[in-house]
Design a protein around this motif. Structure first.
Motif, short mmCIF file in Angstrom:
data_model
loop_
_atom_site.label_atom_id
_atom_site.label_comp_id
_atom_site.label_asym_id
_atom_site.label_seq_id
_atom_site.Cartn_x
_atom_site.Cartn_y
_atom_site.Cartn_z
N ILE A 164 0.84 -1.20 0.00
CA ILE A 164 0.00 0.00 0.00
C ILE A 164 0.87 1.25 0.00
CG2 ILE A 164 -1.66 1.34 1.34
CD1 ILE A 164 -2.80 -1.42 2.29
N ARG A 165 1.92 1.27 0.84
CA ARG A 165 2.83 2.43 0.87
C ARG A 165 3.48 2.63 -0.50
NH1 ARG A 165 0.78 1.84 5.36
NH2 ARG A 165 1.41 2.91 7.24
N ASP A 166 3.83 1.53 -1.16
CA ASP A 166 4.43 1.63 -2.50
C ASP A 166 3.44 2.26 -3.49
OD1 ASP A 166 6.75 0.48 -1.54
OD2 ASP A 166 6.30 -1.51 -2.36
N ILE A 167 2.19 1.85 -3.42
CA ILE A 167 1.16 2.43 -4.30
C ILE A 167 1.04 3.93 -4.05
CG2 ILE A 167 -1.34 2.53 -4.74
CD1 ILE A 167 -1.36 -0.57 -4.32
N ILE A 168 0.96 4.32 -2.79
CA ILE A 168 0.83 5.74 -2.45
C ILE A 168 2.03 6.52 -2.99
CG2 ILE A 168 0.79 7.42 -0.56
CD1 ILE A 168 -0.74 5.23 1.07
N ASN A 169 3.23 6.02 -2.76
CA ASN A 169 4.43 6.72 -3.21
C ASN A 169 4.53 6.79 -4.73
OD1 ASN A 169 6.15 7.77 -0.98
ND2 ASN A 169 5.84 5.68 -0.23
N ARG A 170 4.13 5.74 -5.41
CA ARG A 170 4.14 5.78 -6.89
C ARG A 170 3.11 6.78 -7.41
NH1 ARG A 170 3.74 0.13 -6.72
NH2 ARG A 170 1.94 0.28 -8.08
N ALA A 171 1.96 6.86 -6.76
CA ALA A 171 0.94 7.83 -7.17
C ALA A 171 1.44 9.25 -6.92
CB ALA A 171 -0.37 7.58 -6.41
N ILE A 172 2.09 9.48 -5.79
CA ILE A 172 2.67 10.81 -5.53
C ILE A 172 3.71 11.13 -6.59
CG2 ILE A 172 4.13 12.13 -3.94
CD1 ILE A 172 2.65 10.69 -1.61
N PRO A 186 1.87 19.42 0.39
CA PRO A 186 2.06 19.75 -1.03
C PRO A 186 0.79 19.74 -1.88
CG PRO A 186 2.82 17.52 -0.60
CD PRO A 186 2.46 18.13 0.73
N PHE A 187 -0.24 18.99 -1.48
CA PHE A 187 -1.43 18.87 -2.32
C PHE A 187 -2.54 19.81 -1.86
CE2 PHE A 187 0.75 14.90 -3.11
CZ PHE A 187 0.62 14.76 -4.48
N ASP A 188 -3.09 20.56 -2.81
CA ASP A 188 -4.29 21.34 -2.54
C ASP A 188 -5.49 20.42 -2.79
OD1 ASP A 188 -4.64 21.20 -5.32
OD2 ASP A 188 -4.18 23.32 -5.65
N SER A 189 -6.70 20.94 -2.68
CA SER A 189 -7.88 20.08 -2.80
C SER A 189 -7.99 19.43 -4.18
CB SER A 189 -9.15 20.84 -2.45
OG SER A 189 -9.28 22.00 -3.23
N MET A 190 -7.68 20.16 -5.24
CA MET A 190 -7.76 19.57 -6.58
C MET A 190 -6.66 18.52 -6.78
SD MET A 190 -10.43 20.60 -8.00
CE MET A 190 -10.15 19.94 -9.61
N GLY A 191 -5.49 18.81 -6.28
CA GLY A 191 -4.40 17.83 -6.36
C GLY A 191 -4.72 16.57 -5.59
N LEU A 192 -5.37 16.75 -4.43
CA LEU A 192 -5.75 15.59 -3.63
C LEU A 192 -6.76 14.73 -4.37
CD1 LEU A 192 -5.49 14.07 -0.93
CD2 LEU A 192 -7.41 15.46 -0.10
N VAL A 193 -7.70 15.36 -5.05
CA VAL A 193 -8.70 14.60 -5.81
C VAL A 193 -8.00 13.75 -6.87
CG1 VAL A 193 -10.61 14.78 -7.46
CG2 VAL A 193 -10.61 16.18 -5.39
N SER A 194 -7.06 14.32 -7.60
CA SER A 194 -6.32 13.58 -8.63
C SER A 194 -5.54 12.42 -8.01
CB SER A 194 -5.35 14.50 -9.37
OG SER A 194 -6.04 15.46 -10.10
N LEU A 195 -4.90 12.70 -6.87
CA LEU A 195 -4.13 11.66 -6.19
C LEU A 195 -5.04 10.53 -5.73
CD1 LEU A 195 -1.32 10.85 -5.04
CD2 LEU A 195 -2.02 11.99 -2.91
N ILE A 196 -6.18 10.86 -5.15
CA ILE A 196 -7.12 9.85 -4.67
C ILE A 196 -7.61 8.97 -5.81
CG2 ILE A 196 -9.49 9.57 -3.79
CD1 ILE A 196 -8.87 11.92 -1.89
N VAL A 197 -7.99 9.57 -6.92
CA VAL A 197 -8.48 8.80 -8.07
C VAL A 197 -7.39 7.84 -8.54
CG1 VAL A 197 -9.16 8.95 -10.49
CG2 VAL A 197 -10.19 10.48 -8.81
N GLN A 198 -6.15 8.33 -8.63
CA GLN A 198 -5.07 7.47 -9.07
C GLN A 198 -4.82 6.33 -8.09
OE1 GLN A 198 -1.41 9.37 -10.13
NE2 GLN A 198 -0.75 7.55 -11.21
#
Length: 100
Positions: A5-13, A40-52
């Protein structure tokens, strides 16, 4: 599962960093901030990160998850605050799904 899971999060970042004004400083490891004051992430950036992340989790685990939910929004501490809190939240969702 935790490291996966940590790897997925880091690759998405990593893939979202090109959209940010500066690279994400991950010197704090799992305590690295993602969203909130000074993060580092604003609300729009967070949305993109979450989707990924949702797409990557489903692709790599075969389980579809929804990160934005009543559970996430009502949590005392935001699951989106740090890499660690997000990883723990994803792990809890995957464990819930395994029990159903």
């Amino acid at each position: 599962m935790r490291q996966e899971i940590r790897d997925i999060i880091n690759r998405a970042i990593d893939s979202q960093e090109t959209l940010l004004p500066a690279a994400v400083d991950r010197s704090a490891g799992d305590a690295t901030p993602i969203f909130g004051e000074g993060a580092p992430f604003d609300s729009m950036g967070l949305v993109s990160l979450i989707v990924q992340i949702e797409e990557m989790v489903e692709s790599e685990t075969g389980t579809a998850i929804t990160l934005v939910s009543e559970k996430a929004m009502s949590a005392h501490r935001s699951p989106f605050a740090t890499i660690s809190s997000l990883g723990e939240f994803i792990e809890s969702l995957l464990l819930e799904d395994a029990r159903v």
